[in-house]
Design a protein around this motif. Structure first.
Motif, PDB file in Angstrom:
ATOM      1  N   GLY A  60      -5.750  -3.912 -30.174  1.00 23.00           N
ATOM      2  CA  GLY A  60      -6.051  -4.628 -31.403  1.00 23.00           C
ATOM      3  C   GLY A  60      -4.802  -4.963 -32.182  1.00 23.00           C
ATOM      4  O   GLY A  60      -3.671  -4.751 -31.738  1.00 23.00           O
ATOM      5  N   SER A  61      -5.000  -5.527 -33.352  1.00 21.81           N
ATOM      6  CA  SER A  61      -3.892  -5.945 -34.203  1.00 21.81           C
ATOM      7  C   SER A  61      -4.188  -5.557 -35.639  1.00 21.81           C
ATOM      8  O   SER A  61      -5.268  -5.053 -35.951  1.00 21.81           O
ATOM      9  CB  SER A  61      -3.681  -7.458 -34.087  1.00 21.81           C
ATOM     10  N   MET A  62      -3.220  -5.775 -36.511  1.00 24.09           N
ATOM     11  CA  MET A  62      -3.404  -5.414 -37.927  1.00 24.09           C
ATOM     12  C   MET A  62      -4.259  -6.463 -38.645  1.00 24.09           C
ATOM     13  O   MET A  62      -4.081  -7.658 -38.406  1.00 24.09           O
ATOM     14  CB  MET A  62      -2.051  -5.315 -38.618  1.00 24.09           C
ATOM     15  N   PRO A  63      -5.103  -6.033 -39.594  1.00 27.84           N
ATOM     16  CA  PRO A  63      -5.516  -4.638 -39.800  1.00 27.84           C
ATOM     17  C   PRO A  63      -6.556  -4.246 -38.747  1.00 27.84           C
ATOM     18  O   PRO A  63      -7.278  -5.099 -38.253  1.00 27.84           O
ATOM     19  CB  PRO A  63      -6.130  -4.681 -41.193  1.00 27.84           C
ATOM     20  N   GLY A  64      -6.572  -3.002 -38.388  1.00 23.59           N
ATOM     21  CA  GLY A  64      -7.564  -2.530 -37.440  1.00 23.59           C
ATOM     22  C   GLY A  64      -7.034  -2.152 -36.084  1.00 23.59           C
ATOM     23  O   GLY A  64      -7.814  -1.878 -35.167  1.00 23.59           O
ATOM     24  N   ALA A  65      -5.710  -2.095 -35.929  1.00 26.89           N
ATOM     25  CA  ALA A  65      -5.154  -1.640 -34.658  1.00 26.89           C
ATOM     26  C   ALA A  65      -5.531  -0.186 -34.425  1.00 26.89           C
ATOM     27  O   ALA A  65      -5.598   0.613 -35.364  1.00 26.89           O
ATOM     28  CB  ALA A  65      -3.638  -1.792 -34.664  1.00 26.89           C
ATOM     29  N   THR A  66      -5.786   0.170 -33.174  1.00 31.66           N
ATOM     30  CA  THR A  66      -6.125   1.554 -32.839  1.00 31.66           C
ATOM     31  C   THR A  66      -5.111   2.110 -31.851  1.00 31.66           C
ATOM     32  O   THR A  66      -4.563   1.389 -31.019  1.00 31.66           O
ATOM     33  CB  THR A  66      -7.533   1.654 -32.232  1.00 31.66           C
ATOM     34  N   TRP A  67      -4.870   3.409 -31.963  1.00 33.33           N
ATOM     35  CA  TRP A  67      -3.863   4.092 -31.146  1.00 33.33           C
ATOM     36  C   TRP A  67      -4.505   5.197 -30.316  1.00 33.33           C
ATOM     37  O   TRP A  67      -5.393   5.911 -30.788  1.00 33.33           O
ATOM     38  CB  TRP A  67      -2.791   4.715 -32.049  1.00 33.33           C
ATOM     39  N   GLY A  83      -9.887  36.654 -39.326  1.00 32.68           N
ATOM     40  CA  GLY A  83     -10.641  35.762 -38.459  1.00 32.68           C
ATOM     41  C   GLY A  83      -9.722  35.127 -37.446  1.00 32.68           C
ATOM     42  O   GLY A  83      -8.485  35.191 -37.577  1.00 32.68           O
ATOM     43  N   PRO A  84     -10.266  34.506 -36.437  1.00 29.33           N
ATOM     44  CA  PRO A  84      -9.425  33.898 -35.395  1.00 29.33           C
ATOM     45  C   PRO A  84      -8.748  32.629 -35.909  1.00 29.33           C
ATOM     46  O   PRO A  84      -9.299  31.921 -36.756  1.00 29.33           O
ATOM     47  CB  PRO A  84     -10.429  33.584 -34.291  1.00 29.33           C
ATOM     48  N   LEU A  85      -7.554  32.377 -35.401  1.00 30.00           N
ATOM     49  CA  LEU A  85      -6.874  31.122 -35.707  1.00 30.00           C
ATOM     50  C   LEU A  85      -7.238  30.133 -34.605  1.00 30.00           C
ATOM     51  O   LEU A  85      -6.665  30.138 -33.518  1.00 30.00           O
ATOM     52  CB  LEU A  85      -5.355  31.323 -35.769  1.00 30.00           C
ATOM     53  N   GLU A  86      -8.223  29.309 -34.890  1.00 28.92           N
ATOM     54  CA  GLU A  86      -8.692  28.319 -33.934  1.00 28.92           C
ATOM     55  C   GLU A  86      -8.491  26.928 -34.515  1.00 28.92           C
ATOM     56  O   GLU A  86      -8.296  26.772 -35.726  1.00 28.92           O
ATOM     57  CB  GLU A  86     -10.167  28.562 -33.603  1.00 28.92           C
ATOM     58  N   PHE A  87      -8.541  25.932 -33.643  1.00 30.01           N
ATOM     59  CA  PHE A  87      -8.245  24.571 -34.068  1.00 30.01           C
ATOM     60  C   PHE A  87      -9.276  23.609 -33.498  1.00 30.01           C
ATOM     61  O   PHE A  87      -9.514  23.586 -32.288  1.00 30.01           O
ATOM     62  CB  PHE A  87      -6.842  24.153 -33.608  1.00 30.01           C
ATOM     63  N   GLU A  88      -9.872  22.845 -34.370  1.00 25.77           N
ATOM     64  CA  GLU A  88     -10.830  21.822 -33.980  1.00 25.77           C
ATOM     65  C   GLU A  88     -10.050  20.569 -33.592  1.00 25.77           C
ATOM     66  O   GLU A  88      -9.477  19.891 -34.446  1.00 25.77           O
ATOM     67  CB  GLU A  88     -11.763  21.510 -35.157  1.00 25.77           C
ATOM     68  N   ARG A  89     -10.014  20.295 -32.298  1.00 23.78           N
ATOM     69  CA  ARG A  89      -9.323  19.076 -31.873  1.00 23.78           C
ATOM     70  C   ARG A  89     -10.196  17.864 -32.180  1.00 23.78           C
ATOM     71  O   ARG A  89     -11.396  17.865 -31.906  1.00 23.78           O
ATOM     72  CB  ARG A  89      -8.973  19.147 -30.390  1.00 23.78           C
ATOM     73  N   VAL A  90      -9.568  16.853 -32.742  1.00 25.15           N
ATOM     74  CA  VAL A  90     -10.291  15.690 -33.250  1.00 25.15           C
ATOM     75  C   VAL A  90      -9.666  14.416 -32.679  1.00 25.15           C
ATOM     76  O   VAL A  90      -8.537  14.435 -32.174  1.00 25.15           O
ATOM     77  CB  VAL A  90     -10.233  15.657 -34.798  1.00 25.15           C
ATOM     78  N   PRO A  91     -10.355  13.283 -32.750  1.00 22.88           N
ATOM     79  CA  PRO A  91      -9.758  12.032 -32.278  1.00 22.88           C
ATOM     80  C   PRO A  91      -8.472  11.698 -33.040  1.00 22.88           C
ATOM     81  O   PRO A  91      -8.251  12.157 -34.164  1.00 22.88           O
ATOM     82  CB  PRO A  91     -10.852  10.998 -32.555  1.00 22.88           C
ATOM     83  N   PHE A  92      -7.637  10.897 -32.428  1.00 20.17           N
ATOM     84  CA  PHE A  92      -6.325  10.538 -32.963  1.00 20.17           C
ATOM     85  C   PHE A  92      -6.411  10.055 -34.408  1.00 20.17           C
ATOM     86  O   PHE A  92      -5.583  10.417 -35.249  1.00 20.17           O
ATOM     87  CB  PHE A  92      -5.713   9.439 -32.086  1.00 20.17           C
ATOM     88  N   ASP A  93      -7.419   9.249 -34.712  1.00 23.12           N
ATOM     89  CA  ASP A  93      -7.512   8.661 -36.055  1.00 23.12           C
ATOM     90  C   ASP A  93      -8.452   9.431 -36.982  1.00 23.12           C
ATOM     91  O   ASP A  93      -8.822   8.931 -38.044  1.00 23.12           O
ATOM     92  CB  ASP A  93      -7.942   7.195 -35.970  1.00 23.12           C
ATOM     93  N   HIS A  94      -8.828  10.659 -36.611  1.00 28.16           N
ATOM     94  CA  HIS A  94      -9.674  11.454 -37.499  1.00 28.16           C
ATOM     95  C   HIS A  94      -8.906  11.776 -38.785  1.00 28.16           C
ATOM     96  O   HIS A  94      -7.734  12.165 -38.742  1.00 28.16           O
ATOM     97  CB  HIS A  94     -10.089  12.754 -36.817  1.00 28.16           C
ATOM     98  N   GLY A 116      -1.534  10.002 -36.004  1.00 27.47           N
ATOM     99  CA  GLY A 116      -0.468   9.177 -36.561  1.00 27.47           C
ATOM    100  C   GLY A 116       0.565   9.990 -37.304  1.00 27.47           C
ATOM    101  O   GLY A 116       1.770   9.754 -37.175  1.00 27.47           O
ATOM    102  N   VAL A 117       0.099  10.980 -38.083  1.00 30.87           N
ATOM    103  CA  VAL A 117       1.032  11.816 -38.843  1.00 30.87           C
ATOM    104  C   VAL A 117       1.843  12.700 -37.902  1.00 30.87           C
ATOM    105  O   VAL A 117       3.069  12.838 -38.067  1.00 30.87           O
ATOM    106  CB  VAL A 117       0.280  12.662 -39.883  1.00 30.87           C
ATOM    107  N   VAL A 118       1.203  13.301 -36.911  1.00 29.25           N
ATOM    108  CA  VAL A 118       1.941  14.164 -35.985  1.00 29.25           C
ATOM    109  C   VAL A 118       3.055  13.387 -35.304  1.00 29.25           C
ATOM    110  O   VAL A 118       4.223  13.805 -35.290  1.00 29.25           O
ATOM    111  CB  VAL A 118       0.990  14.787 -34.941  1.00 29.25           C
ATOM    112  N   LEU A 119       2.739  12.230 -34.727  1.00 36.91           N
ATOM    113  CA  LEU A 119       3.762  11.469 -33.999  1.00 36.91           C
ATOM    114  C   LEU A 119       4.838  10.935 -34.932  1.00 36.91           C
ATOM    115  O   LEU A 119       6.036  11.012 -34.631  1.00 36.91           O
ATOM    116  CB  LEU A 119       3.114  10.313 -33.235  1.00 36.91           C
ATOM    117  N   GLU A 120       4.439  10.388 -36.062  1.00 39.28           N
ATOM    118  CA  GLU A 120       5.419   9.805 -36.972  1.00 39.28           C
ATOM    119  C   GLU A 120       6.353  10.859 -37.544  1.00 39.28           C
ATOM    120  O   GLU A 120       7.566  10.658 -37.617  1.00 39.28           O
ATOM    121  CB  GLU A 120       4.709   9.059 -38.095  1.00 39.28           C
TER     122      GLU A 120
END
Length: 653
Positions: free
Chosen positions: A70-77, A262-273, A296-300
């Motif tokens: 896609g392209s801006m606005p609305g591009a998906t990664w 409590g346990p340290l667990e992580f809910e994995r979510v889609p890239f754009d969540h 986006g935040v992790v990679l950037e």
């Protein structure tokens, strides 16, 4: 007078060899040539961002979908991928220092990686107990303290959404933000310290909670009470008087929230969540709730912190910020690259103007970041920073840094490069900045960031080199907003960035991009000085005016409108003991005539007690212009989004 472009620093072969960017380029098999790397990163963005994921070994499932569609606005990664910001931020374990906290009153706290992970696990367990789950919002009314970072990571670990405001924000300003996102939990302090004074915010928290019917619980951190009693905040429970009036849901203290293991667990979510919601300044309307995604935040932040700030394990990272500015989100991103963030709560100038430099020395900071005004204030105050043997870099942002600010750092901190960065809350990063491969020249931003196709557009929407034009991004970046909250059709998002150049992000700044890829930011394009057809950014004006030792701060406004020449008004705040004499006015006007043009000599110079600024320190040029053109003061700007709303009345016609 320092000439723009004067060479101030060059990297040695040793510095280039040890740079993380050099290691990355060699890992890629590419030459150590920044412009070549930048061109590749924007010509082949899917390859570039995939390499960032792989180089940093991002924890998660990259999936097999297209990297960019896609392209801006609305591009998906990275369609089909899943990951979690907190899992990547907390990937390290052991006794190494994960974070340091320093308060204005001299308090200090350290957490190891193991201790930080345990605290996040406890708060995560507490949030689960309060019913917080994937997609729920957790709002925070907190200063820059460890509990803010811990709660942010705990929220992210659940796939819930974080949003913060600083306790120096007024109640209406916070309500304008949080009411839009309907948080399930509010975490707040009873007060804070600033500039040697204590500020009780317990009544403000009760007012905020009363406006948030979505709340299931309010969590109190007795920060002010604990500091006054000499205890750590989690050792004290909130006094009954601080909580009895909270109208919605359960009320507990921070200790109660973190009481259970409590346990340290992580809910994995889609890239754009959604990861967090940041806000535009809100000075001229309801703040825009800007949503950024986990991926986006992790990679950037991995890319920017490692390649542009050159941060990695063993580094100590400081940036002066509050939780209400996107630089806080950027600061805590140091965890992603294994660096130690230094959190500071307090005034930049208490007990002296050198306060931040002293923290940098005492904490062994290796990269020190501040807003441009602090560097200029240090210059004017005659500060000589000492004890900064570990310092490898200085960063400046928030507003353009004049060449004199570059030169001051070069003179006071020989061998330490000063990088000016520009970007914004909208992308939670900088898209122009510096690297350890670039020489530093006065007033010049050395490069466009990797993966950021920054261009200068003329009025016809054509890219130009060596000319001032509109700053645009003609290629998507992963950290662009996923959406605005409560904007289901995307109309508000589209109007904010794509209303001038369809399919191209218009950021609202003036920029000149030089042939070598370096650039200069000239201030907001909606506050341009247009005198006799000569267009100029306000930063050039401030550079001339604020060089005078009698001038502490300034604001310039052009009241011209389409087809109609207006007046050019210069407002100045004087340094202690200074007066605006006829001789000083002649000197100011003479300097502006000589260094800018005769058209840029102000029609009038007025003395005011202060220059209006946002809570993050940016000058409010557009609201003042509105006031001068007839907008009532109360309609021109939201006082609760300002650092000093009391000064606005001095700008009426």
């Amino acid at each position: 007078m320092v000439a723009e472009g004067e060479l101030l620093w060059e990297p040695s072969e040793e510095i280039v060899e040890s740079a993380r960017l050099t290691h990355y380029l060699r890992w890629l098999g590419r030459p150590v040539d920044y412009e070549d790397a930048w061109r590749w990163s924007v010509d082949r963005p899917a390859e570039f961002w995939t390499s960032v994921w792989d180089y940093f070994e991002v924890i998660g499932d990259r999936g097999d979908g297209p990297v960019l569609s896609g392209s801006m606005p609305g591009a998906t990664w990275f369609a089909g991928s899943s990951l979690n910001y907190a899992e990547n931020a907390l990937r390290r374990t052991g006794e190494g220092t994960a974070l340091v906290f320093v308060s204005e009153d001299g308090g200090r706290q350290e957490l190891t990686w193991d201790e930080l992970r345990e605290e996040v696990a406890r708060v995560r367990t507490g949030l689960l107990r309060l019913g917080v789950g994937r997609g729920d919002r957790v709002a925070a009314y907190l200063p820059n303290i460890p509990q803010a970072l811990i709660a942010c990571l705990a929220t992210a670990s659940l796939g819930a959404i974080w949003s913060a405001g600083s306790p120096d924000f007024g109640v209406p300003s916070i309500v304008d933000r949080f009411k839009q996102i309907e948080p399930k939990v509010l975490i707040a302090v009873d007060g804070y310290h600033y500039n040697g004074r204590s500020y009780d915010r317990s009544a403000a928290v009760n007012e905020i909670a009363a406006e948030l019917p979505s709340l299931r619980a309010t969590v109190w951190i007795p920060y002010l009470a604990a500091a006054e009693e000499g205890r750590a905040p989690q050792q004290a429970e909130p006094a009954p008087g601080h909580t009895s009036e909270v109208p919605h849901g359960e009320v507990i203290g921070w200790e109660g929230l973190r009481a259970e293991e409590g346990p340290l667990e992580f809910e994995r979510v889609p890239f754009d969540h959604p990861l967090w919601i940041l806000y535009s300044s809100g000075t001229t309307g309801l703040p825009k709730p800007i949503v950024h995604g986990h991926g986006g935040v992790v990679l950037e932040h991995l890319k920017s912190l490692a390649f542009h700030q050159d941060l990695g394990e063993g580094d100590v990272f400081f940036w002066y910020t509050t939780t209400g500015w996107m630089m806080w989100n950027y600061l805590i991103g140091a965890l992603l690259v294994g660096a130690t963030p230094v959190l500071y709560d307090g005034s930049a100038t208490h007990p002296s103007p050198a306060a931040l430099w002293r923290i940098a020395g005492s904490e062994g900071v290796t990269y020190f970041g501040v807003g441009a005004p602090y560097i200029m204030a240090s210059l004017k105050a005659g500060i000589h920073p000492e004890g900064l043997e570990r310092l490898r870099g200085v960063g400046s942002t928030g507003s353009p840094l004049p060449p004199e600010g570059f030169a001051w750092v070069a003179a006071e901190l020989p061998g330490v490069p000063i990088g000016s960065f520009s970007g914004g809350t909208d992308v939670c990063t900088g898209f122009v900045g510096a690297t350890m491969l670039h020489p530093i020249r006065a007033g010049i931003i050395p490069c466009r960031s990797l993966g950021a196709k920054v261009e200068s557009y003329d009025p016809l929407g054509k890219p130009v080199a060596g000319e001032v034009g509109e700053l645009v991004l003609s290629l998507p970046m992963p950290s662009m907003p996923v959406m605005f909250w409560n904007d289901p059709g995307g109309e508000r998002y589209t109007e904010s960035y794509f209303d001038v150049y369809p399919g191209v992000w218009r950021h609202g700044d003036w920029i000149k991009v030089n042939e070598d890829g370096s650039c200069v930011i000239y201030g907001r394009s909606d506050s341009t000085l247009n005198r006799g057809g000569v267009r100029m950014g306000t930063s050039e004006f401030y550079r001339v005016v604020e060089r005078f030792e009698e001038i502490a701060d300034s604001l310039v406004i052009d009241t011209g409108q389409l087809g109609q020449e207006g007046r050019l008004l210069l407002y100045v705040t004087l340094t202690e003991g200074a007066e605006l004499t006829e001789a000083l006015e002649r000197e100011l006007c003479g300097a502006l005539r000589k260094e800018l043009s005769p058209r840029h000599v102000p029609n009038e110079i007025r003395v005011v007690p202060g220059i209006p600024r946002t809570l993050s320190g940016k000058k409010l040029e557009v609201p003042v212009r509105k006031i001068l053109l007839g907008t009532p003061v109360e309609d021109a700007a939201n006082p609760d989004a300002m650092a000093n709303p009391e000064v606005l009345r001095h700008f009426t016609p």
